[in-house]
Scaffold this active site. Structure first.
Site, PDB file in Angstrom:
ATOM      1  N   GLY A  46       0.838  -1.185   0.000  1.00  0.00           N
ATOM      2  CA  GLY A  46       0.000   0.000   0.000  1.00  0.00           C
ATOM      3  C   GLY A  46       0.872   1.233   0.000  1.00  0.00           C
ATOM      4  O   GLY A  46       2.081   1.150   0.287  1.00  0.00           O
ATOM      5  N   GLN A  51       3.479   9.761   1.417  1.00  0.00           N
ATOM      6  CA  GLN A  51       4.754   9.043   1.290  1.00  0.00           C
ATOM      7  C   GLN A  51       5.537   9.454   0.047  1.00  0.00           C
ATOM      8  O   GLN A  51       6.721   9.157  -0.054  1.00  0.00           O
ATOM      9  CB  GLN A  51       4.515   7.527   1.280  1.00  0.00           C
ATOM     10  CG  GLN A  51       4.038   7.007   2.634  1.00  0.00           C
ATOM     11  CD  GLN A  51       3.879   5.506   2.596  1.00  0.00           C
ATOM     12  OE1 GLN A  51       2.852   4.999   2.173  1.00  0.00           O
ATOM     13  NE2 GLN A  51       4.891   4.783   3.013  1.00  0.00           N
ATOM     14  N   CYS A  89       6.598  -0.809   6.406  1.00  0.00           N
ATOM     15  CA  CYS A  89       6.183   0.416   5.714  1.00  0.00           C
ATOM     16  C   CYS A  89       7.312   0.857   4.794  1.00  0.00           C
ATOM     17  O   CYS A  89       8.480   0.809   5.184  1.00  0.00           O
ATOM     18  CB  CYS A  89       5.891   1.493   6.768  1.00  0.00           C
ATOM     19  SG  CYS A  89       5.410   3.090   6.085  1.00  0.00           S
ATOM     20  N   LEU A  90       6.959   1.302   3.597  1.00  0.00           N
ATOM     21  CA  LEU A  90       7.977   1.787   2.654  1.00  0.00           C
ATOM     22  C   LEU A  90       8.762   2.965   3.239  1.00  0.00           C
ATOM     23  O   LEU A  90       9.909   3.181   2.871  1.00  0.00           O
ATOM     24  CB  LEU A  90       7.312   2.225   1.338  1.00  0.00           C
ATOM     25  CG  LEU A  90       6.679   1.119   0.477  1.00  0.00           C
ATOM     26  CD1 LEU A  90       5.991   1.728  -0.731  1.00  0.00           C
ATOM     27  CD2 LEU A  90       7.724   0.098   0.050  1.00  0.00           C
ATOM     28  N   HIS A 131      -3.544   0.908   8.026  1.00  0.00           N
ATOM     29  CA  HIS A 131      -2.178   1.458   8.029  1.00  0.00           C
ATOM     30  C   HIS A 131      -2.093   2.697   7.127  1.00  0.00           C
ATOM     31  O   HIS A 131      -1.545   3.728   7.525  1.00  0.00           O
ATOM     32  CB  HIS A 131      -1.210   0.357   7.550  1.00  0.00           C
ATOM     33  CG  HIS A 131       0.208   0.789   7.360  1.00  0.00           C
ATOM     34  ND1 HIS A 131       1.256   0.230   8.069  1.00  0.00           N
ATOM     35  CD2 HIS A 131       0.774   1.709   6.537  1.00  0.00           C
ATOM     36  CE1 HIS A 131       2.390   0.807   7.684  1.00  0.00           C
ATOM     37  NE2 HIS A 131       2.127   1.697   6.755  1.00  0.00           N
ATOM     38  N   GLU A 132      -2.678   2.591   5.927  1.00  0.00           N
ATOM     39  CA  GLU A 132      -2.601   3.716   4.979  1.00  0.00           C
ATOM     40  C   GLU A 132      -3.452   4.898   5.456  1.00  0.00           C
ATOM     41  O   GLU A 132      -3.044   6.053   5.309  1.00  0.00           O
ATOM     42  CB  GLU A 132      -3.027   3.281   3.571  1.00  0.00           C
ATOM     43  CG  GLU A 132      -2.173   2.181   2.952  1.00  0.00           C
ATOM     44  CD  GLU A 132      -0.678   2.430   3.019  1.00  0.00           C
ATOM     45  OE1 GLU A 132      -0.250   3.595   2.985  1.00  0.00           O
ATOM     46  OE2 GLU A 132       0.071   1.438   3.122  1.00  0.00           O
ATOM     47  N   HIS A 135      -1.637   6.975   7.851  1.00  0.00           N
ATOM     48  CA  HIS A 135      -0.677   7.906   7.224  1.00  0.00           C
ATOM     49  C   HIS A 135      -1.318   9.269   6.962  1.00  0.00           C
ATOM     50  O   HIS A 135      -0.650  10.303   7.042  1.00  0.00           O
ATOM     51  CB  HIS A 135      -0.197   7.350   5.878  1.00  0.00           C
ATOM     52  CG  HIS A 135       0.994   6.451   5.958  1.00  0.00           C
ATOM     53  ND1 HIS A 135       2.209   6.871   6.450  1.00  0.00           N
ATOM     54  CD2 HIS A 135       1.180   5.158   5.586  1.00  0.00           C
ATOM     55  CE1 HIS A 135       3.083   5.869   6.376  1.00  0.00           C
ATOM     56  NE2 HIS A 135       2.489   4.811   5.862  1.00  0.00           N
TER      57      HIS A 135
HETATM   58 CO    CO Z   1       3.225   2.937   5.561  1.00  0.00          CO
END
Ligand code: CO
Length: 158
Positions: A46, A51, A89-90, A131-132, A135
């Site tokens: 995701g 991000q 997470c990226l 999670h997204e 953000h």
């Molecule tokens: Co993330």
């Protein structure tokens, strides 16, 4: 479409609250196209617009194998149950921790054309969606666990 640079832990941007998308236009389409390309390239499940440095409430989640759902201005309508599982997470490369999330989530959101839809997900997809959406409010998965908070401390970031 272009792969954009991922904003990583320690950047103030990740801690800011994203604003709603108001224009469902070409800029949004290219943002979403670039987000998808970036998450696929970086092998994420995701990605949130923040991000890639854009403070708008837009995320993409892989809801099935190579099936990507674009979620704009989401609202969580309902959650059920709890499950604790590994998360990464990226924006926090190389770190994973077990986070408790709802087992089931129901959301309302808009697609890239501005059409409203509802979506329900379980287990890992529900985890990714939560999670997204976190953000979008400047919340990172590392905030949710003791190991995550220790990791932030070890990196000297908040
Ligand atoms: Co993330």
């Amino acid at each position: 479409m272009a792969v954009r640079k991922i904003v990583v832990l320690g950047s103030d941007t990740l801690r800011k609250k994203s604003k709603p998308v108001v224009a469902f236009d070409e800029d949004l389409e290219s943002l979403l196209d670039d987000m998808k390309k970036t998450m696929v390239e970086k092998r994420g499940m995701g990605i949130a617009a923040v991000q890639v440095g854009v403070l708008r409430r837009a995320v993409i989640v892989e809801v099935a194998d190579k099936e990507y759902l674009e979620i704009i201005n989401p609202t969580i309508l309902e959650t059920k149950g709890k499950v604790c599982d590994s998360e990464g997470c990226l924006s926090v490369p190389g770190f994973f921790t077990d986070v408790t999330r709802p087992r089931h989530v129901k959301i309302e959101a808009f697609d890239r054309k501005g059409k409203k839809f509802e979506f329900e997900a379980d287990d890992y997809v529900a985890r990714c969606i939560c999670h997204e959406i976190d953000h979008l409010d400047g919340i990172l998965f590392v905030d949710h666990t003791k190991e995550g908070r220790e990791y932030k401390k070890s990196k000297g970031v908040v």
